[in-house]
Design a protein around this motif. Structure first.
Motif, PDB file in Angstrom:
ATOM      1  N   GLY A 157      37.429  33.383  37.616  1.00  0.00           N
ATOM      2  CA  GLY A 157      38.335  34.367  37.952  1.00  0.00           C
ATOM      3  C   GLY A 157      39.603  35.619  37.326  1.00  0.00           C
ATOM      4  N   LYS A 158      40.280  36.383  37.689  1.00  0.00           N
ATOM      5  CA  LYS A 158      41.048  37.712  37.541  1.00  0.00           C
ATOM      6  C   LYS A 158      42.013  36.560  36.249  1.00  0.00           C
ATOM      7  CE  LYS A 158      43.922  41.519  38.991  1.00  0.00           C
ATOM      8  NZ  LYS A 158      44.096  42.367  40.152  1.00  0.00           N
ATOM      9  N   GLU A 159      42.097  37.030  35.623  1.00  0.00           N
ATOM     10  CA  GLU A 159      42.791  36.857  34.944  1.00  0.00           C
ATOM     11  C   GLU A 159      42.198  35.263  33.566  1.00  0.00           C
ATOM     12  OE1 GLU A 159      47.162  36.338  36.012  1.00  0.00           O
ATOM     13  OE2 GLU A 159      47.165  38.896  36.461  1.00  0.00           O
ATOM     14  N   TYR A 164      34.388  33.340  30.157  1.00  0.00           N
ATOM     15  CA  TYR A 164      33.938  34.650  31.164  1.00  0.00           C
ATOM     16  C   TYR A 164      34.549  35.775  30.897  1.00  0.00           C
ATOM     17  CZ  TYR A 164      33.606  37.379  35.612  1.00  0.00           C
ATOM     18  OH  TYR A 164      34.130  38.443  36.573  1.00  0.00           O
ATOM     19  N   ARG A 165      35.732  35.592  30.225  1.00  0.00           N
ATOM     20  CA  ARG A 165      36.119  37.079  29.121  1.00  0.00           C
ATOM     21  C   ARG A 165      35.135  37.564  28.587  1.00  0.00           C
ATOM     22  NH1 ARG A 165      38.640  40.138  32.201  1.00  0.00           N
ATOM     23  NH2 ARG A 165      38.163  37.790  34.066  1.00  0.00           N
ATOM     24  N   GLU A 283      33.923  40.486  42.438  1.00  0.00           N
ATOM     25  CA  GLU A 283      34.246  41.689  42.324  1.00  0.00           C
ATOM     26  C   GLU A 283      36.144  41.247  42.576  1.00  0.00           C
ATOM     27  OE1 GLU A 283      32.678  42.677  46.383  1.00  0.00           O
ATOM     28  OE2 GLU A 283      31.374  43.950  45.787  1.00  0.00           O
ATOM     29  N   ASP A 284      36.212  40.114  43.401  1.00  0.00           N
ATOM     30  CA  ASP A 284      37.990  39.892  43.023  1.00  0.00           C
ATOM     31  C   ASP A 284      37.752  39.895  41.562  1.00  0.00           C
ATOM     32  OD1 ASP A 284      37.947  40.347  45.300  1.00  0.00           O
ATOM     33  OD2 ASP A 284      38.160  38.299  46.177  1.00  0.00           O
ATOM     34  N   SER A 285      37.343  39.017  40.632  1.00  0.00           N
ATOM     35  CA  SER A 285      37.672  38.910  39.445  1.00  0.00           C
ATOM     36  C   SER A 285      38.114  39.576  37.909  1.00  0.00           C
ATOM     37  CB  SER A 285      36.469  38.013  38.287  1.00  0.00           C
ATOM     38  OG  SER A 285      36.744  36.754  39.563  1.00  0.00           O
ATOM     39  N   LYS A 286      37.691  41.257  38.756  1.00  0.00           N
ATOM     40  CA  LYS A 286      38.273  42.890  37.754  1.00  0.00           C
ATOM     41  C   LYS A 286      38.916  42.486  36.848  1.00  0.00           C
ATOM     42  CE  LYS A 286      36.831  45.210  41.589  1.00  0.00           C
ATOM     43  NZ  LYS A 286      36.960  46.966  41.549  1.00  0.00           N
TER      44      LYS A 286
END
Length: 286
Positions: A157-159, A164-165, A283-286
């Protein structure tokens, strides 16, 4: 009102859940506490309905010299926190374990499906420290103290940190990426937070295996990440023989392109928690 205490003031899951529940301030009251020193042992947990234990070592290379620390944090500290929660009359203790208790991903092109009959077989002391924590807290359960164990797959997810990063960096830099057919179970942070909220509401106990509604193909995930960033990346099978060959000697290759999924029925729940589909989650994980 449900009163919730989250161990781990700066944990990704803990911080995300606190923000998630803050949308309903009349229903939930959330506090956090650090377990970095022994001062937490002098703080009363009395009055809390749920303790969510997120403290643990992750996203750190499991070097042999760190083995004792892994057991100290992932196992011993978890058991201490659960015992204190029970002694202080907390009603529910939720432990964030991991799919890692089942071992590593399969080799490339070999399916690996975890179902209700799969026995945990950790491949290293990271996974074993999580499994030993589970075994240490389950016997504490009784009619007044409910124990919940969550074994999530890769959380993103975001941050978020971790693998994932790394995929985000790959998607932003590479013009091409190997198209290997694999399947991974993954879990977006919003889906996890909603799942935990439901576990608290329903006063659950037991072992749970939440995941996204869709399995993820690594190459497809990289492609979608690139698209969300406004970039293009070409998928190709030309490198596949090389990838398979490297996978025989380099474990990280199997981690990227190997298979590791929960059987979908294992992740079903009586309330819907998968509020974000795959595209939305990226899209929410940008």
């Amino acid at each position: 009102m449900k009163k919730i205490l989250i161990t781990g003031e700066n944990s990704y899951v803990g911080s995300s859940l606190k923000a998630w529940l803050s949308k309903h301030p009349v229903i939930y009251s959330v506090d956090t506490i650090s377990l970095r020193d022994n001062q937490w042992k002098e703080v009363s947990f009395a009055g809390y309905d749920t303790v969510l234990h997120t403290v643990g070592i992750a996203h750190v290379e499991a070097k042999p010299e760190m083995e004792d620390l892994y057991y100290k944090i992932n196992r011993d500290l978890t058991i201490e926190a659960a015992k204190k929660s029970k002694d202080d009359k907390v009603k529910q203790f939720i432990f964030l374990s991991s799919i890692i208790v089942y071992g590593d991903s399969s080799k490339i092109n070999q399916p690996r499906i975890i179902d209700e009959n799969t026995i945990p077989t950790p491949a290293n002391f990271y996974g074993n420290s999580k499994l030993q924590a589970e075994k240490g807290i389950l016997p504490l359960e009784n009619d007044d103290f409910k124990v919940v164990i969550i074994r999530p797959p890769m959380i993103y997810g975001k941050e978020s940190k971790g693998n994932y990063r790394k995929l985000v960096k790959v998607a932003s830099k590479l013009p091409v990426f190997p198209e290997v057919n694999n399947e991974r179970s993954m879990l977006h942070i919003d889906n996890l937070c909603e799942f935990i909220r439901l576990l608290i509401d329903n006063e659950e106990k037991g072992i749970f295996f939440p995941q996204n509604a869709e399995y993820v193909k690594t190459s497809e995930m990289v492609k979608v990440i690139a698209e969300v960033q406004g970039k293009k990346i070409k998928l190709t099978k030309i490198f596949n023989p090389f990838v398979v060959g490297v996978g025989k000697y380099v474990k990280i290759t199997n981690k990227i392109f190997g298979n590791l999924v929960y059987k979908q029925s294992l992740s079903e729940y009586k309330n819907e928690y998968r509020i974000k589909d795959f595209r939305e989650s990226i899209e929410d994980s940008k």
